[in-house]
Write a protein that holds these residues in place. Structure first.
Motif, PDB file in Angstrom:
ATOM      1  N   ASN A   1     -11.785 -38.939 -58.219  1.00 41.59           N
ATOM      2  CA  ASN A   1     -10.424 -38.458 -58.441  1.00 41.59           C
ATOM      3  C   ASN A   1      -9.541 -39.542 -59.033  1.00 41.59           C
ATOM      4  N   CYS A   2      -8.507 -39.106 -59.708  1.00 42.70           N
ATOM      5  CA  CYS A   2      -7.512 -40.023 -60.244  1.00 42.70           C
ATOM      6  C   CYS A   2      -6.307 -40.038 -59.304  1.00 42.70           C
ATOM      7  N   PHE A   3      -5.778 -41.211 -59.067  1.00 46.53           N
ATOM      8  CA  PHE A   3      -4.632 -41.380 -58.196  1.00 46.53           C
ATOM      9  C   PHE A   3      -3.462 -41.925 -58.993  1.00 46.53           C
ATOM     10  N   ARG A   4      -2.255 -41.634 -58.503  1.00 42.93           N
ATOM     11  CA  ARG A   4      -1.054 -42.161 -59.133  1.00 42.93           C
ATOM     12  C   ARG A   4      -0.213 -42.855 -58.073  1.00 42.93           C
ATOM     13  N   ILE A   5       0.426 -43.927 -58.481  1.00 41.13           N
ATOM     14  CA  ILE A   5       1.342 -44.672 -57.633  1.00 41.13           C
ATOM     15  C   ILE A   5       2.744 -44.454 -58.184  1.00 41.13           C
TER      16      ILE A   5
ATOM     17  N   ILE B   1       1.743 -42.576 -53.126  1.00 40.02           N
ATOM     18  CA  ILE B   1       0.423 -42.448 -53.729  1.00 40.02           C
ATOM     19  C   ILE B   1       0.015 -40.978 -53.624  1.00 40.02           C
ATOM     20  N   ALA B   2      -0.541 -40.457 -54.720  1.00 37.46           N
ATOM     21  CA  ALA B   2      -0.937 -39.051 -54.761  1.00 37.46           C
ATOM     22  C   ALA B   2      -2.131 -38.888 -55.676  1.00 37.46           C
ATOM     23  N   VAL B   3      -2.865 -37.811 -55.470  1.00 38.69           N
ATOM     24  CA  VAL B   3      -3.929 -37.445 -56.398  1.00 38.69           C
ATOM     25  C   VAL B   3      -3.244 -36.960 -57.668  1.00 38.69           C
ATOM     26  N   ALA B   4      -3.696 -37.437 -58.823  1.00 40.83           N
ATOM     27  CA  ALA B   4      -3.103 -37.030 -60.089  1.00 40.83           C
ATOM     28  C   ALA B   4      -3.166 -35.518 -60.221  1.00 40.83           C
ATOM     29  N   GLY B   5      -2.057 -34.929 -60.630  1.00 40.02           N
ATOM     30  CA  GLY B   5      -1.968 -33.488 -60.757  1.00 40.02           C
ATOM     31  C   GLY B   5      -1.470 -32.800 -59.499  1.00 40.02           C
ATOM     32  N   GLN B   6      -1.378 -33.562 -58.407  1.00 38.95           N
ATOM     33  CA  GLN B   6      -0.895 -33.015 -57.136  1.00 38.95           C
ATOM     34  C   GLN B   6       0.207 -33.903 -56.571  1.00 38.95           C
ATOM     35  N   GLU B   7       1.102 -34.340 -57.438  1.00 39.66           N
ATOM     36  CA  GLU B   7       2.136 -35.278 -57.045  1.00 39.66           C
ATOM     37  C   GLU B   7       3.137 -34.715 -56.045  1.00 39.66           C
ATOM     38  N   ASP B   8       3.135 -33.398 -55.825  1.00 39.98           N
ATOM     39  CA  ASP B   8       4.032 -32.818 -54.831  1.00 39.98           C
ATOM     40  C   ASP B   8       3.505 -33.012 -53.411  1.00 39.98           C
ATOM     41  N   THR B   9       2.261 -33.463 -53.272  1.00 40.49           N
ATOM     42  CA  THR B   9       1.656 -33.786 -51.980  1.00 40.49           C
ATOM     43  C   THR B   9       1.268 -35.257 -52.018  1.00 40.49           C
ATOM     44  N   TYR B  10       2.014 -36.093 -51.339  1.00 39.11           N
ATOM     45  CA  TYR B  10       1.802 -37.536 -51.449  1.00 39.11           C
ATOM     46  C   TYR B  10       1.946 -38.220 -50.091  1.00 39.11           C
ATOM     47  N   LEU B  11       1.466 -39.447 -50.032  1.00 36.95           N
ATOM     48  CA  LEU B  11       1.688 -40.330 -48.895  1.00 36.95           C
ATOM     49  C   LEU B  11       2.777 -41.304 -49.294  1.00 36.95           C
ATOM     50  N   THR B  12       3.584 -41.699 -48.356  1.00 45.17           N
ATOM     51  CA  THR B  12       4.628 -42.677 -48.656  1.00 45.17           C
ATOM     52  C   THR B  12       4.624 -43.783 -47.609  1.00 45.17           C
TER      53      THR B  12
END
Length: 63
Positions: free
Chosen positions: A16-20, A30-41
């Motif tokens: 998977n691709c992740f985004r910061i 941090i979230a899985v790319a394409g699912q930025e509405d569900t993230y850890l903070t």
């Protein structure tokens, strides 16, 4: 709603691709790319430490 500025996705080989992201208050996300509405903070420092450990091979199975 918090305005999060997302960086380009980081993709592990075959995984998977992740985004910061960060916000104006200095929080990091941090979230899985394409699912930025569900993230850890957490704090930027905590997520930076997590990423450094992953890159150092301590938790490479996460990527």
């Amino acid at each position: 709603m918090t305005d999060i500025e997302w960086e380009a996705p980081f993709c592990g080989e075959g995984n998977n691709c992740f985004r910061i992201g960060t916000d104006a208050d200095g929080n990091a996300y941090i979230a899985v790319a394409g699912q930025e509405d569900t993230y850890l903070t957490d704090t930027r420092e905590a997520l930076s430490a997590l990423i450094q450990d992953i890159k150092a091979g301590k938790a490479d199975h996460l990527l």
